[in-house]
Design a protein around this motif. Sequence first.
Motif, short mmCIF file in Angstrom:
data_model
loop_
_atom_site.label_atom_id
_atom_site.label_comp_id
_atom_site.label_asym_id
_atom_site.label_seq_id
_atom_site.Cartn_x
_atom_site.Cartn_y
_atom_site.Cartn_z
N LEU A 313 0.82 -1.21 0.00
CA LEU A 313 0.00 0.00 0.00
C LEU A 313 0.85 1.26 0.00
N TYR A 314 2.06 1.14 0.49
CA TYR A 314 2.97 2.29 0.58
C TYR A 314 3.99 2.30 -0.55
N GLU A 315 3.82 1.43 -1.50
CA GLU A 315 4.70 1.39 -2.66
C GLU A 315 3.91 1.57 -3.95
N GLU A 316 2.72 2.17 -3.84
CA GLU A 316 1.90 2.47 -5.02
C GLU A 316 2.29 3.85 -5.55
N PRO A 317 2.74 3.96 -6.81
CA PRO A 317 3.20 5.25 -7.34
C PRO A 317 2.05 6.25 -7.45
N PRO A 318 2.32 7.54 -7.20
CA PRO A 318 1.29 8.57 -7.35
C PRO A 318 0.76 8.63 -8.77
N THR A 319 -0.47 9.04 -8.92
CA THR A 319 -1.09 9.12 -10.25
C THR A 319 -1.23 10.55 -10.74
N LYS A 320 -0.90 11.53 -9.88
CA LYS A 320 -1.00 12.93 -10.27
C LYS A 320 0.37 13.47 -10.68
N THR A 321 0.36 14.41 -11.68
CA THR A 321 1.59 15.03 -12.15
C THR A 321 2.08 16.04 -11.11
N LEU A 322 3.40 15.99 -10.86
CA LEU A 322 4.02 16.94 -9.93
C LEU A 322 4.93 17.87 -10.72
N ALA A 329 14.25 25.80 -15.46
CA ALA A 329 13.07 25.27 -16.15
C ALA A 329 12.18 24.57 -15.14
N ASP A 330 10.87 24.49 -15.49
CA ASP A 330 9.94 23.69 -14.69
C ASP A 330 9.88 22.28 -15.25
N LEU A 331 10.07 21.31 -14.36
CA LEU A 331 10.06 19.91 -14.78
C LEU A 331 8.82 19.21 -14.23
N ARG A 332 8.30 18.25 -15.00
CA ARG A 332 7.10 17.53 -14.59
C ARG A 332 7.39 16.06 -14.35
N ILE A 333 6.87 15.57 -13.24
CA ILE A 333 6.93 14.13 -12.97
C ILE A 333 5.53 13.58 -13.18
N ARG A 334 5.36 12.83 -14.27
CA ARG A 334 4.05 12.28 -14.59
C ARG A 334 3.88 10.90 -13.95
N ALA A 335 2.68 10.37 -14.01
CA ALA A 335 2.39 9.07 -13.41
C ALA A 335 3.33 8.00 -13.91
N TRP A 359 14.70 7.27 -5.11
CA TRP A 359 15.09 8.68 -5.18
C TRP A 359 16.10 8.93 -6.30
N GLU A 360 17.11 8.08 -6.38
CA GLU A 360 18.11 8.22 -7.43
C GLU A 360 17.50 8.03 -8.82
N ALA A 361 16.60 7.05 -8.94
CA ALA A 361 15.93 6.83 -10.23
C ALA A 361 15.09 8.03 -10.62
N LEU A 362 14.41 8.62 -9.64
CA LEU A 362 13.58 9.79 -9.92
C LEU A 362 14.43 10.98 -10.34
N LEU A 363 15.58 11.18 -9.67
CA LEU A 363 16.48 12.26 -10.07
C LEU A 363 17.00 12.06 -11.48
N LEU A 394 9.74 18.81 -3.87
CA LEU A 394 10.06 17.48 -4.38
C LEU A 394 10.36 16.52 -3.24
N SER A 395 11.15 17.01 -2.30
CA SER A 395 11.53 16.15 -1.18
C SER A 395 10.31 15.71 -0.38
N ARG A 396 9.42 16.66 -0.07
CA ARG A 396 8.23 16.32 0.72
C ARG A 396 7.32 15.35 -0.02
N GLU A 397 7.09 15.61 -1.31
CA GLU A 397 6.21 14.74 -2.08
C GLU A 397 6.80 13.35 -2.24
N PHE A 398 8.10 13.30 -2.38
CA PHE A 398 8.72 11.98 -2.52
C PHE A 398 8.59 11.17 -1.23
N ARG A 399 8.87 11.81 -0.11
CA ARG A 399 8.78 11.07 1.15
C ARG A 399 7.35 10.71 1.51
#
Length: 755
Positions: A313-322, A329-335, A359-363, A394-399
């Motif tokens: 339940l705690y390893e389900e990726p978010p579905t909203k774009t951040l 530049a502004d960068l987007r993290i999509r689902a 975290w490293e993969a996301l960076l 980014l840090s807060r949303e990732f954690r």
Amino acid sequence: MSPVTTAFQLPERLAAKADPRLIDADERHLASIADCIAEQVAEVSARLDELRLAPGRRGRQALDRDLEIHRLSARLRLLRRFAWEACLGRMTFTDGSDPVYIGRVGLTDHIGRQLLVDWRTPAAEPFFAATRAHPLGLAERRRYRWMDGRVIDYWDESFVADAAAPSAALDDQSAFLASLGASRTARMRDVLGTLQADQDAVIRAGSSGALVVDGGPGTGKTVVALHRAAYLAYADPRLGGARGGLLFIGPHQAYLAYVADILPGLGEEGVQTCTLRDLLPEGAAAVDESDPGVARLKSSARMAEAVEPAVALYEEPPTKTLVVETPWADLRIRAADWAEAFESVDAGTPHNEAQEQVWEALLEILLDAFDAAATDDEVTTDDVRRSLEGNGVLSREFRRAWPVLEPTDLIADLWAVPAYLRRCAPWLSPDDVRALKRPEGSPWTVADLPLLDAMRQRLGDPEAPERNRRRRAEEAADRSYMDDVVEDILAADDDPESGLKLLNRASIRDSLVHDDALSSAEADPLAGPFAHVIVDEAQELTDAEWQLLLRRCPSRSFTVVGDRAQARYGFTESWADRLERVGFADVRVSTLTVNYRTPEEVMAEAEPVILAALPDVTVPMSIRSTGRPVRHASLAEREEILADWLSAHQDGIACVIGDPSYSGTDRVRSLSAEGAKGLEFDLVLLVDSDAFEPGIIGAVDRYVAMTRATQDLVVLRCHGAAGRNGPARRRPFGQLSRWRLTVRIQESSAGPASK
């Protein structure tokens, strides 16, 4: 050779054994042993002083020095523990070769003469395994009985029909039987000098698979288990050292205190010993599960299957774009980006420790996206990475997306949130879910420990991510400092042929970083994995507890020690069926049938108690008799009985079992029947009252309590106490016969809220 007092101090009744023809050769050899041990104590002490005063070292050299200090310290403790009494006995051979003396340790003098052969070596095996039917080349075996550093008795066994030795020394088993009846103390004594062939065979058996040592009270199961631990730690190269070596599990702390001297006395200090409770930090304060039905549910190995969905339940990726803002530049993290990062985790990586991988993969995903959108050629990848790493959003949303989890939080929420438990354990019935529900803040129970352990293994160390971040920061700071030092050195070096220019090499600069000074977690010595596990009183373990132990020993190399007749909740399966069901593949059973501890008179009283409840169990054959029957009295006579016994016995330990109102003294313990398991006492006063549970539990508790006695048993009746369970069926003497998860989960769909 320095003057040495005689090793023999035989009582007057054994004057014939003091004949110089019988003991002079032994006197000389034992004197040589004492001298050699004194010399080695001096040598090892000097070497230890030298190592401790040596200049400090770093890295591998420091580790090697510490290991050598540890090894020598253990050797010194062992040598100081014994002098000539390190010798157990000797063997003579039919081929006329020189006698071989067997010892607790191997000992060679300064000219290379073998004074003692370590009892764990193959060369010493005949000393323990020889019988008249299979003498293994022995003509005679002599065993010593030591007390206060002197031989107070010895006995010889001849393996040839026409033995010419004087009859005064041929006592066969008389001294052995006398040693069995010796007074007990607060600590168990090892029985190396009296090990029997059936016990030695079990001790020296191979370590592959699961070896079950099955036997009733007094058959020496605990002795065998402890001696086997010392033997395997010495003989099996996989088992050297504390971590990754051998783990010994006892039933309770009183048991561990009782046997604490055995392994050091056998020359082995590297074995980890503990109880099941000690394997988890919650174990010390855990209480017994009051509801038998709940205990049964939690004892199932299947409950561990709830761990994976609970964590998932705690390893389900978010579905909203951040949207992540940077100075460029502004960068987007999509689902799809979240999903890609979450899928980057290496198989088997615990959840908390996987946080860094995600975290490293996301960076990397964000850096790739920045490269595609970059317009400023002066911006470096390091600049962007530093910006992303310092981005608070980014840090807060990732954690929040991949949080650090505590195992206690998740298990507590399984019990507190029924919808969460139903989702993670769908096989449970609605009644089961209701039964398992516990208010928030409820204490942990012993039955919770296996599930907590499974969750802890799946999550990993919750402090690991932060600790690794600190370590990288310390390493970077240390590297920067060393780079500045090197630059200063090179700037001051004006010799064109100087070798200092080699300091520019990356490999050399890497070696200048103080790895040993960086912070790291202190290793848990009980975390494993272990190469071999020995479990005493194993008949009481639940399926879930077996899974807990198997997680610490992936090789499934176990010694399982127990008695099905002493299982408080019954043990209807065979050992093979039980162990194969919980995950063992290779199960061998070795049965001990001779009761060396409990007198016949006590067994005659105890046997019907267990047979009335469990008619098919095997009761071991007792080989000792005191001539004193079991005494029956009233509870009011307790103090008088104890006073009489204490005045008549200057040595020995007694125990009152089943009377919580009795506080105990130095020489008289007060225990429950369950707390007395694995222990032994000269005198047992069993308070047989209605406090004993009915059925199998009560019968087993009575049986266990009675068979703790090595000399005398007194059964104290309370007024109105019930009798034994069912009709007694007696047998003749000697006849052979146990996270915080704040969730909003709805019935149709579930998803935890952010922590």
